[in-house]
Design a protein around this motif. Structure first.
Motif, short mmCIF file in Angstrom:
data_model
loop_
_atom_site.label_atom_id
_atom_site.label_comp_id
_atom_site.label_asym_id
_atom_site.label_seq_id
_atom_site.Cartn_x
_atom_site.Cartn_y
_atom_site.Cartn_z
N HIS A 1 -7.47 16.11 17.48
CA HIS A 1 -7.44 17.11 16.64
C HIS A 1 -6.29 16.90 15.50
O HIS A 1 -6.45 17.53 14.55
CB HIS A 1 -6.93 18.40 17.43
CG HIS A 1 -6.46 19.48 16.76
ND1 HIS A 1 -7.47 20.44 16.13
CD2 HIS A 1 -5.52 20.20 16.48
CE1 HIS A 1 -6.75 21.31 15.40
NE2 HIS A 1 -5.63 21.05 15.81
N ALA A 2 -5.28 16.24 16.03
CA ALA A 2 -4.19 16.04 14.97
C ALA A 2 -3.57 14.46 15.29
O ALA A 2 -3.46 14.03 16.43
CB ALA A 2 -3.06 16.96 15.28
N LEU A 3 -3.10 13.76 13.96
CA LEU A 3 -2.53 12.59 14.06
C LEU A 3 -1.30 12.49 13.27
O LEU A 3 -1.35 12.71 12.22
CB LEU A 3 -3.63 11.47 13.90
CG LEU A 3 -3.34 10.11 13.95
CD1 LEU A 3 -3.13 9.87 15.60
CD2 LEU A 3 -4.46 9.27 13.52
N SER A 4 -0.07 12.28 13.81
CA SER A 4 1.04 12.15 13.15
C SER A 4 1.26 10.66 13.16
O SER A 4 1.13 9.79 13.97
CB SER A 4 2.23 12.60 14.13
OG SER A 4 3.50 12.40 13.42
N LEU B 1 -6.43 4.54 5.52
CA LEU B 1 -7.02 3.48 6.68
C LEU B 1 -7.16 3.75 7.80
O LEU B 1 -8.06 3.40 8.50
CB LEU B 1 -6.08 2.36 6.13
CG LEU B 1 -6.39 1.42 4.77
CD1 LEU B 1 -5.34 0.53 4.74
CD2 LEU B 1 -7.49 0.67 4.61
N VAL B 2 -6.07 4.53 8.31
CA VAL B 2 -5.83 4.80 9.81
C VAL B 2 -6.93 5.79 10.17
O VAL B 2 -7.63 6.12 11.24
CB VAL B 2 -4.49 5.10 10.11
CG1 VAL B 2 -4.63 5.70 11.62
CG2 VAL B 2 -3.52 3.91 10.14
N ASN B 3 -6.92 6.81 9.26
CA ASN B 3 -7.82 8.06 9.54
C ASN B 3 -9.38 7.79 9.64
O ASN B 3 -10.04 8.13 10.32
CB ASN B 3 -7.56 9.02 8.42
CG ASN B 3 -6.43 9.95 9.01
OD1 ASN B 3 -6.09 10.25 10.13
ND2 ASN B 3 -5.52 10.33 8.02
N ALA B 4 -9.55 6.81 8.52
CA ALA B 4 -11.01 6.25 8.62
C ALA B 4 -11.42 5.61 9.72
O ALA B 4 -12.55 5.64 10.39
CB ALA B 4 -11.13 5.58 7.46
N LEU B 5 -10.45 4.73 10.11
CA LEU B 5 -10.54 3.91 11.29
C LEU B 5 -10.97 4.83 12.55
O LEU B 5 -11.85 4.52 13.51
CB LEU B 5 -9.62 2.97 11.69
CG LEU B 5 -9.67 1.92 12.79
CD1 LEU B 5 -10.70 1.01 12.70
CD2 LEU B 5 -8.08 1.38 12.95
N LEU B 6 -10.33 5.99 12.56
CA LEU B 6 -10.24 6.83 13.85
C LEU B 6 -10.99 8.10 13.72
O LEU B 6 -11.29 9.12 14.34
CB LEU B 6 -8.94 7.38 14.05
CG LEU B 6 -7.80 6.13 14.63
CD1 LEU B 6 -6.60 6.73 14.99
CD2 LEU B 6 -8.31 5.06 15.70
N LYS B 7 -12.23 7.84 12.71
CA LYS B 7 -13.19 9.02 12.47
C LYS B 7 -13.92 9.37 13.82
O LYS B 7 -13.96 10.51 14.01
CB LYS B 7 -14.19 8.62 11.19
CG LYS B 7 -15.24 9.56 10.92
CD LYS B 7 -16.14 9.00 9.74
CE LYS B 7 -17.04 10.07 9.27
NZ LYS B 7 -17.12 11.30 10.19
N LYS C 1 0.73 -1.12 0.05
CA LYS C 1 0.01 -0.11 0.07
C LYS C 1 0.83 1.31 -0.16
O LYS C 1 1.97 1.27 0.48
CB LYS C 1 -0.88 -0.08 1.30
CG LYS C 1 -1.88 -0.90 1.06
CD LYS C 1 -2.76 -1.04 2.20
CE LYS C 1 -4.14 -1.85 2.25
NZ LYS C 1 -3.87 -3.15 1.71
N THR C 2 0.49 2.29 -0.77
CA THR C 2 1.20 3.63 -0.84
C THR C 2 0.92 4.31 0.66
O THR C 2 0.17 3.95 1.39
CB THR C 2 0.56 4.60 -1.82
OG1 THR C 2 -0.81 5.08 -1.26
CG2 THR C 2 0.62 3.89 -3.22
N PRO C 3 1.78 5.17 0.99
CA PRO C 3 1.43 5.89 2.36
C PRO C 3 0.33 6.63 2.63
O PRO C 3 -0.12 6.30 3.71
CB PRO C 3 2.83 6.93 2.29
CG PRO C 3 3.97 6.10 1.47
CD PRO C 3 3.15 5.48 0.34
N ILE C 4 -0.04 7.06 1.43
CA ILE C 4 -1.49 8.00 1.67
C ILE C 4 -2.38 6.88 1.69
O ILE C 4 -3.56 7.03 2.35
CB ILE C 4 -1.50 8.93 0.32
CG1 ILE C 4 -2.80 9.69 0.44
CG2 ILE C 4 -1.76 7.91 -0.95
CD1 ILE C 4 -2.53 10.80 1.70
#
Length: 127
Positions: free
Chosen positions: A105-108, A90-96, A82-85
């Motif tokens: 507010h922010a996730l690195s 995947l992670v951002n959708a999981l943590l919606k 999988k590409t980095p994006i």
């Protein structure tokens, strides 16, 4: 044991101890969802909120309860190919829900496949 030796033992064991950090509900939710979904070989979730509490957006919401900014370092087979994006999505959708309702507010994110981890000198991983 005499009273004087008892006092000496107590004094030597009364060194300041580092406090045990108990993760809050946002951090606990992030960690649980990531482990359950990606079954990582390595994971580190770091609460970086204290570094950002002075920002005007964080002051406006009373500091955000101390759980607004996190860094996630994770190595998981699910990221292979999988590409980095795509990994970030995947992670951002999981943590919606954490973003929408829990104050995140922010996730690195540093997300690696086991092959990338090994290639970059991260060492051997044994499941």
């Amino acid at each position: 044991m005499s009273a004087s030796s008892s006092s000496a033992a107590e004094a030597s064991s009364s060194r300041p101890r580092s406090p045990t950090r108990i993760p809050g509900p946002v951090e606990t939710s992030i960690q649980s969802k990531l482990v359950e979904t990606f079954q990582p070989l390595l994971i580190r979730v770091t609460n970086d909120s204290s570094k950002h509490a002075h920002h005007s957006a964080m002051r406006a919401i009373g500091g955000g309860g101390g759980e607004t900014h996190f860094a996630v370092h994770m190595v998981a087979p699910a990221f292979s190919g999988k590409t980095p994006i795509a990994r970030h999505r995947l992670v951002n959708a999981l943590l919606k829900d954490e973003f929408d309702t829990m104050g995140l507010h922010a996730l690195s994110l540093r997300l690696k496949s086991p092959e990338e981890w090994k290639k970059e000198g991260g060492g051997e991983i044994t499941p």
